[in-house]
Design a protein around this motif. Sequence first.
Motif, PDB file in Angstrom:
ATOM      1  N   UNK A 119       5.700   1.498   7.169  1.00 31.41           N
ATOM      2  CA  UNK A 119       4.922   1.196   8.383  1.00 31.41           C
ATOM      3  C   UNK A 119       5.286   2.153   9.526  1.00 31.41           C
ATOM      4  N   UNK A 120       5.529   3.395   9.183  1.00 31.45           N
ATOM      5  CA  UNK A 120       5.833   4.403  10.198  1.00 31.45           C
ATOM      6  C   UNK A 120       7.304   4.546  10.535  1.00 31.45           C
ATOM      7  N   UNK A 146       6.930  11.330   0.598  1.00 31.43           N
ATOM      8  CA  UNK A 146       6.709  12.781   0.605  1.00 31.43           C
ATOM      9  C   UNK A 146       7.534  13.455  -0.487  1.00 31.43           C
ATOM     10  N   UNK A 177      -3.501  18.084   1.160  1.00 33.40           N
ATOM     11  CA  UNK A 177      -3.064  17.491   2.421  1.00 33.40           C
ATOM     12  C   UNK A 177      -3.437  16.035   2.572  1.00 33.40           C
ATOM     13  N   UNK A 178      -4.480  15.588   1.873  1.00 33.51           N
ATOM     14  CA  UNK A 178      -4.920  14.200   2.014  1.00 33.51           C
ATOM     15  C   UNK A 178      -4.089  13.325   1.073  1.00 33.51           C
ATOM     16  N   UNK A 179      -3.393  12.331   1.603  1.00 29.15           N
ATOM     17  CA  UNK A 179      -2.594  11.490   0.716  1.00 29.15           C
ATOM     18  C   UNK A 179      -3.481  10.621  -0.177  1.00 29.15           C
ATOM     19  N   UNK A 200       1.205   5.406   0.142  1.00 31.63           N
ATOM     20  CA  UNK A 200       0.557   6.700   0.401  1.00 31.63           C
ATOM     21  C   UNK A 200       1.399   7.793  -0.249  1.00 31.63           C
ATOM     22  N   UNK A 225       4.943   5.337   2.810  1.00 27.98           N
ATOM     23  CA  UNK A 225       4.535   6.733   2.623  1.00 27.98           C
ATOM     24  C   UNK A 225       5.674   7.494   1.961  1.00 27.98           C
ATOM     25  N   UNK A 242       0.869  -1.167   0.000  1.00 27.77           N
ATOM     26  CA  UNK A 242       0.000   0.000   0.000  1.00 27.77           C
ATOM     27  C   UNK A 242       0.907   1.218   0.000  1.00 27.77           C
ATOM     28  N   UNK A 298       8.581   6.605   4.612  1.00 27.50           N
ATOM     29  CA  UNK A 298       8.314   5.801   5.807  1.00 27.50           C
ATOM     30  C   UNK A 298       7.783   4.440   5.385  1.00 27.50           C
ATOM     31  N   UNK A 355       2.975  -0.741   4.360  1.00 24.81           N
ATOM     32  CA  UNK A 355       2.488   0.576   3.926  1.00 24.81           C
ATOM     33  C   UNK A 355       3.686   1.503   3.778  1.00 24.81           C
ATOM     34  N   UNK A 397       2.033  11.720  -0.992  1.00 31.18           N
ATOM     35  CA  UNK A 397       1.724  13.026  -0.405  1.00 31.18           C
ATOM     36  C   UNK A 397       2.075  14.186  -1.342  1.00 31.18           C
ATOM     37  N   UNK A 398       1.402  15.318  -1.094  1.00 30.34           N
ATOM     38  CA  UNK A 398       1.772  16.608  -1.694  1.00 30.34           C
ATOM     39  C   UNK A 398       1.765  16.596  -3.210  1.00 30.34           C
TER      40      UNK A 398
END
Lengths: 578, 101
Positions: B59-60, B78, B23-25, B6, B76, B4, B57, B74, B8-9
């Motif tokens: 999983x964070x 940016x 702002x919403x990914x 995500x 992410x 998955x 990132x 997951x 951004x921007x």
Amino acid sequence: MTKKILRVNMKTLETKFEDFPEKYAALGGRGLTSTIVSDEVPPTCNPLGPHNKLIFAPGIVTGTKAPSSGRISVGCKSPLTGGIKEANAGTKLAQMLGRMQIAAIIIEDKNEGDDYYTLKVTQDSAELMNANKWVNRGLYEVYKEIFDEFGEHVGIAGVGIAAEMLAANSGVSFNDMEGLPSRYAGRGGVGAVMASKGLKFMVVDETGAPGVTLADEEVFKQGTKKLAKSLATHDVTKPHGALNSYGTSVLVNIINEARGLPQCNFQRGQSEDSAKVSGEAKAEAVKERGGTRPHACHPGCIMQCSEVWTDKQGKNPVGVLEYESVWALGPNCGIYDLDIIGELNRACNNLGMDTIEAGNTIAVAMDGGFLEFGDGQRALELMEEIKNKTPLGRILANGTEFTGKAFGVTRIPVVKHQALPAYDPRAIKGIGVTYATSPMGADHTAGYAIATEIMGVGGEADPLDTSKAELSRNLQAATAVVDTAGYCLFTAFAVLDIPEGLEGMVESVNGVLGSNLTVDDIGTIGMSILKTERDFNKAAGFTKEDDRLPEFLREEKSSPSGEVFDVPDEELDKVFAE
Amino acid sequence: MNVRVKIFGNLKKKLDLKDNGAGIPTIINVDFEQDSMVIKNLFDELDLNTEDTSHIFVNGDYAGLKRRIKEGDTIAIFPRDMALLYKWYFNREGDIERREY
């Protein structure tokens, strides 16, 4: 022309200019406020009594053309932490004092009557005038009236209704470039100290100011050129970079993704809803409403991370919505609506309160069941309680710990009685070490900037290999130096990566002072400022047990990271081990 | 494997993805034939230039390009104009080379 100190006695209402002592010659900003507090304030005194003093000091280079250097430090013994306090803000008033060669303003003793005063400072005079007409009034209206009365060109410092109650969450507000009361030396109750003395406002008129004397103009120019170049080229600080495009709240989505954006009084570290109040969402809304972004907090800033947030109709301008404010008044209260956050932020500015402390206060009240998480309308009503000085309002205005106790809450996120900023120390442990050990109480800015590799302290090149204690110590020392020079902390992002930028920063200080400092001196100077501050705290009764995070952060796992703050106490004690 | 992602921007626009608001990914699922790969492979798959990105990132966890990813992760990503992280507080697992922000 040499620098001077303005000393104001609030009991006798006398003001006098004194020569700037030689022993303070290499100091400005935080280094100067902390040294004067250490020299003149008894550490055990009542912070709201006659023996405490409030010190204003622009940075060493403040008032020159050095980029992003319009900072002013406000120092005293804090009524919130009970220890030494330095809070700083970016504002034109800082530059005015620098150009007037006023190195510090010392407010001492306290007025015995019920009157409030405005201190008007010009190049040759300082006088106190009655300010009672501005008591019990919101600062947005009052600042307009002050500009009407004294002229658009003046700079204003002031305290609001929260400070009138001598509440521990009250900051000193400064005007932004639109005249809004939105730039804050917010933390630690510095506003209550000012009000306790009977001082409500300070108005500075720099007409006839001689400007900052440069001991070596060539070195200064060379330094500022290097620094400006680094700020203008670095990804974080350049035009259209992260700060300029989105402001500090560019961090909302990033820290949320790192599982470190505390939600609902530090119960969780992440929420999908955080995206609704992100920096990108804010920047887009400002554009749609015709607000201003980017925007500088003082003339001569290259980064321009600020903005003017307004309501949906483009009315009721707030000023900047910082990351910390958005988080504290937003996700930490379960509120994911930028308009509510904007209104809460406006209320804080209007009442003269620190947004970090205020947001945490509402969050603990929510945690105590006094209102529901996410209930923005009720949160706004609480601000009215403060405005009306009701008993409830007085509890809330005293901050997070006071309110938490009043509502029987055990999850109270404070260190040295000051509320935690917007990074969960369970997910981001390095900053937890700084929260725990900073002499200021939980403070994100205390160890925010400049990596160890440049410091020449510790010697190792890779900051990731450094122990957390050493990392935090070096960050705190470097920050103390930046706060003393008068530079915005965000300059650190650029000088961190671009060695010429850091060199330039040091050269700019040399150019003003005629000194021969090098980058290698940063650590030593910073540590000596921290030592002064820690010695004051020790004499005020602090021990190593005060350098700790609250119990719940060690025991309650943050979700979804599953982490607790597990940095051992011995590691925390190593930060400032002698 | 399936991961998955995500986004951004301004990367949403760069990758020509549906935008659910500032702002919403935008979240996409990416399928690979391989069972295991690193972030750099994901970038190649998405035709994403590392120069256009900043923080990553998994999983964070703060991650570099060499960080291994697996089924169900997951990720992410940016954009470069959101580069702003106190890198000194984060250990980044899987760097090919240290990138400075």
